[in-house]
Design a protein around this motif. Sequence first.
Motif, PDB file in Angstrom:
ATOM      1  N   ILE A 193     -42.478 -11.872  11.191  1.00  0.00           N
ATOM      2  CA  ILE A 193     -41.990 -13.145  10.675  1.00  0.00           C
ATOM      3  C   ILE A 193     -41.564 -12.947   9.205  1.00  0.00           C
ATOM      4  N   ALA A 194     -40.466 -13.612   8.875  1.00  0.00           N
ATOM      5  CA  ALA A 194     -39.992 -13.624   7.489  1.00  0.00           C
ATOM      6  C   ALA A 194     -39.870 -15.066   7.032  1.00  0.00           C
ATOM      7  N   LEU A 195     -40.443 -15.351   5.822  1.00  0.00           N
ATOM      8  CA  LEU A 195     -40.377 -16.687   5.237  1.00  0.00           C
ATOM      9  C   LEU A 195     -39.329 -16.666   4.120  1.00  0.00           C
ATOM     10  N   LEU A 196     -38.245 -17.443   4.243  1.00  0.00           N
ATOM     11  CA  LEU A 196     -37.141 -17.436   3.286  1.00  0.00           C
ATOM     12  C   LEU A 196     -37.182 -18.739   2.493  1.00  0.00           C
ATOM     13  N   TYR A 197     -37.278 -18.590   1.132  1.00  0.00           N
ATOM     14  CA  TYR A 197     -37.283 -19.737   0.226  1.00  0.00           C
ATOM     15  C   TYR A 197     -36.051 -19.628  -0.694  1.00  0.00           C
ATOM     16  N   PRO A 198     -35.011 -20.483  -0.494  1.00  0.00           N
ATOM     17  CA  PRO A 198     -33.884 -20.486  -1.450  1.00  0.00           C
ATOM     18  C   PRO A 198     -34.379 -20.918  -2.825  1.00  0.00           C
ATOM     19  N   LEU A 199     -33.822 -20.299  -3.886  1.00  0.00           N
ATOM     20  CA  LEU A 199     -34.280 -20.603  -5.241  1.00  0.00           C
ATOM     21  C   LEU A 199     -33.493 -21.728  -5.872  1.00  0.00           C
ATOM     22  N   ASP A 200     -32.327 -22.147  -5.307  1.00  0.00           N
ATOM     23  CA  ASP A 200     -31.602 -23.275  -5.873  1.00  0.00           C
ATOM     24  C   ASP A 200     -32.336 -24.555  -5.564  1.00  0.00           C
ATOM     25  N   ALA A 201     -32.326 -25.470  -6.578  1.00  0.00           N
ATOM     26  CA  ALA A 201     -33.108 -26.695  -6.411  1.00  0.00           C
ATOM     27  C   ALA A 201     -32.522 -27.604  -5.378  1.00  0.00           C
ATOM     28  N   GLN A 202     -31.224 -27.696  -5.315  1.00  0.00           N
ATOM     29  CA  GLN A 202     -30.596 -28.649  -4.421  1.00  0.00           C
ATOM     30  C   GLN A 202     -29.890 -27.888  -3.307  1.00  0.00           C
ATOM     31  N   PRO A 203     -30.259 -28.186  -2.078  1.00  0.00           N
ATOM     32  CA  PRO A 203     -29.588 -27.480  -0.987  1.00  0.00           C
ATOM     33  C   PRO A 203     -28.118 -27.793  -0.892  1.00  0.00           C
ATOM     34  N   SER A 204     -27.691 -28.941  -1.466  1.00  0.00           N
ATOM     35  CA  SER A 204     -26.278 -29.303  -1.347  1.00  0.00           C
ATOM     36  C   SER A 204     -25.397 -28.664  -2.441  1.00  0.00           C
ATOM     37  N   SER A 205     -26.054 -28.043  -3.385  1.00  0.00           N
ATOM     38  CA  SER A 205     -25.261 -27.444  -4.452  1.00  0.00           C
ATOM     39  C   SER A 205     -24.582 -26.184  -3.962  1.00  0.00           C
ATOM     40  N   PRO A 206     -23.472 -25.831  -4.604  1.00  0.00           N
ATOM     41  CA  PRO A 206     -22.764 -24.641  -4.145  1.00  0.00           C
ATOM     42  C   PRO A 206     -23.544 -23.363  -4.336  1.00  0.00           C
ATOM     43  N   SER A 207     -24.478 -23.382  -5.254  1.00  0.00           N
ATOM     44  CA  SER A 207     -25.239 -22.154  -5.516  1.00  0.00           C
ATOM     45  C   SER A 207     -26.510 -22.041  -4.681  1.00  0.00           C
ATOM     46  N   TYR A 208     -26.779 -23.047  -3.729  1.00  0.00           N
ATOM     47  CA  TYR A 208     -28.032 -23.047  -2.951  1.00  0.00           C
ATOM     48  C   TYR A 208     -28.055 -21.834  -2.037  1.00  0.00           C
ATOM     49  N   GLY A 209     -29.096 -21.061  -2.127  1.00  0.00           N
ATOM     50  CA  GLY A 209     -29.283 -19.942  -1.247  1.00  0.00           C
ATOM     51  C   GLY A 209     -28.636 -18.659  -1.697  1.00  0.00           C
ATOM     52  N   ARG A 210     -28.110 -18.633  -2.993  1.00  0.00           N
ATOM     53  CA  ARG A 210     -27.503 -17.373  -3.412  1.00  0.00           C
ATOM     54  C   ARG A 210     -28.549 -16.300  -3.670  1.00  0.00           C
TER      55      ARG A 210
END
Length: 983
Positions: free
Chosen positions: A371-388
């Motif tokens: 199992i892998a747990l993935l946490y995006p570091l961008d605060a807002q998922p709707s921002s263009p930088s979310y999940g970079r």
Amino acid sequence: MNAEGWEPPLTSDPRFTRWLAVAAIALTVPSLLGWTFGVPWLVQPFETFPPARLGGTVMIVAGASGMIAKLSGRRSLARRLALACGAAAVIALVAAWQHATLPIDALARARVGDASPVRDVPVSAALLFLLYGVALYLLASEPQSERRRTVTGALSALLVASTGVLLLAQLAGMLGTDGAWAAARAPLHSLLASLLLGTALLQRNMAHEPGTKAPPRWAPVLAGASTLLLVLVLWQALVAREQSQTRDRAAIAAEALDRAVQRQFLGVDRAVGRTAAFLSGGGRIDDAAWTTSFPLLVKETDGLVGMVWMDSAGTILRAVPATPLWPGVQRQLIDFMSKPYHRDLTSMRSATTTALPRRHVVALHDAPWGIALLYPLDAQPSSPSYGRTVVVGFVNEAELISDFAGDARGGFALAVSRGDSILAGRVAAASPVYSAPLQLGARQLTVSVSQAVGTSRSTLPELVLLLGFSVAVLLSLTMWQQRAMWAQASSEGMERMQLAIERATDGVWELEIPRGAMHRSPALMRYLGIDPTVLDGGFTAWSALIHPDDSEAYARALDAHVSGRADAFECEYRLRAGDGSWHALVDRGRVVERLADGSPVRVLGISADVTERALADASREESERRFRAMFDTANQVQLLLDYDGSILEANRAAGELAATTADALQGVRFWQAPWWADDALTSERVQDRFVKARAGDTNRFEVEVDRPGERLASIDFSLKPIFDQDDRVVQVLVEGRDLTMRKRAEESLREIGALTTMGQLAARVAHEINNPLAGIQNAFLLIRGAIPGDHPHYRFVGAIEREIARIAAVTRQLYETYRPDQSMIAQSSVILAVTDAVSFLEQVNRVRQVKIVTDLSRAPSLVPVPDALLRQTMYNLVQNAFDASPPNGTITVTAIVEQDECVLRVTDEGPGVPDALRQRIFDPFFSTKDRTVKTSGMGIGLSLVRQSVHAVGGSIVVHDRPQGGTEFEVRLPMTPLDTGVLR
């Protein structure tokens, strides 16, 4: 009786069996109505029973119709319907095995919307009706042998037992809708119909069972099968209960494991989430954190094997531990991050806390971690930088679970598997008792729970099964042994009875009516010289040996008994023996065994060879014929009287005496016979004589009767009682002898006897004058001495002496024995006779100086004897006492009454009578007196006394007195002597 042997009488079938079959057909009506009008609850009234099936209804109707046809005597139709029922059951079994739906069942199910997953035709119902079809076919087949009836009874008993147990098991809910026992479930109407039809089979089979105390042949099968099936159902219920309890405990253990693993996974998720939150909040990301803090976090968090910080291009910015990723894992993460995150944000929300950023759970492939747990570091998922850039935590599920699956929980071994791979725990030898899914994010795992090795399990089901099986076997063996013991006892009793009977008669015989089989005692067969194998042909072979003139009567008598018109069977007939001769036999018997409906099964009897008796009867009849001829031709009268005195039989002589026929005298009372019909007194006396004979006394009487055309006839009748075996008088035999000719001869002889009578009279006179003559002679001798010889009349002295001597000689010549006339009956005074004799003789013998003492105080006044006889007796006895008494002696004369007798005793004090002479003193012309005594006679005194006393029915004896002397005792009857003369 016919050429094929004995045919038993037909018996009507019980109506109870017919009603059972009709009731079985009636059970199909509700389901038929349900299918016709679409009413589901009529097809399945109870949820514990499966719905009715049209195929089962067909089997019920065919089977019940076959039973009705059999009861109606249509055996061929019954067999065809039995085959149809069995064929339908076989088709149903094949369909159930193939999990196929019969077309007729599919059509019926569509009418009520039945979509139940159970088999359309349950296996149990098909098997039950297959048993019924076979049993019905055997029952309707002919002939009905013992073996066939036994098999039919066993199948019927098995059918009833199985149906009853299945019905009770389903009512109690012991059979579930799944598992191996689901096939045993059957519709309610099929079970009830099977129970009714099985009972009908048993009832019909019992109708052919002998009415004995032993259990029926099928009883052991019924008892054993019922007990065994009931035990199996109970065992299955206990096993199911044990399995259910085990599954419940296993589910609890699996749930505990799931909760523990979820808590641990939540801890890993929080650790990774706090790291992502730290990085996402602007925390300094330097090498010190990745080398000191983050490795410590990974080390202290169970299940967390590493973390990486990477961008969307897959470049690893930081890693703990500092080892390169597996190429496949890195590529899978890059592919996942390239997808638009906004599609499933809801499912990716962190389960830890709303303060943590959203994360994704990725199930890894081809990696040592699952199992892998993935946490995006961008605060807002709707921002263009979310999940970079993302923080990825790698979770090793095997390490995460091993701490919880390694230990046994509650006696269970737990194992967690992913597909076919065991991640943690251990697998027991037994198959898992419970399995449940374990969800770790996107990873689907399976938890298997099995009994731990060495864990004790309840042995109650096996114990119940063992005990139940033992009880079933013992119950069957007990009932079988009871029947065997009864059969053995019956056989031994039959053998003992046969031996006992054969000692008293010629043998026993037995007839089995249904088969026409016959058994005869070997002793009788040997005696008759008949080959025992002849009886292999049964009753027909024996009937062929019966005389043609007797065969019809034999069959008629036997049929009258077995059909109930006669209480017992008895017939005498002639049978051809082995040597061709005819023997007379007598068969007696009785039905000793019947079926439940009263039909006769076995006749047991005795047989006796009465050939000798038959010959004896023929000889007796011939003897009776000769006796009758002699009876009728006898010259003397012969009559047979009944107890009332009526004439039963009379011979020809009796009819001639009455101037009628012998038959005309029958029924006439003896004392009313024509011989004395005109003489009432004689008739009354005759009746009195008959009453005495009826009381047991034989008596005789003489009577004169009128004979037509002749003078009176003198008949001597004798009446003799006839006794039965109980010594009771039942009849009286009368014999009458005609004494007329004898009487005439006696009259002729009476004239001849006149001289004898005169001689007797002369003897009496001579005896009476003998004593005076002796005195005259003695006196003359004295006178002669006083007359001188020269007396002028001296010449007469000699003449007188000569004449006296001549008279004495003449008197001696006149002595003869005297017998008194028996017809002389009179009344005499005892006291007067004794007094006169004593007074006279006392004067005559006064010179003897003898004293006479008399005692007449208890003497009777009169006795029924002639006075002359009484005086003669007393004169002779007293004179003899004087002659025997010494001077100054005493003579005692007494008279008393003892037991209807007058007893006269004369005693003296003389020398007595010697024993040698005691029997001779009563002989004529015997005397013990000295001839010189002037009273000495010729020795006929005591002889005359004895004859006179005996003539009147008395007796005289002589005794010696203890004190000396002689005693003469005379006993005279106080009632007149019956001479037999009536008139």
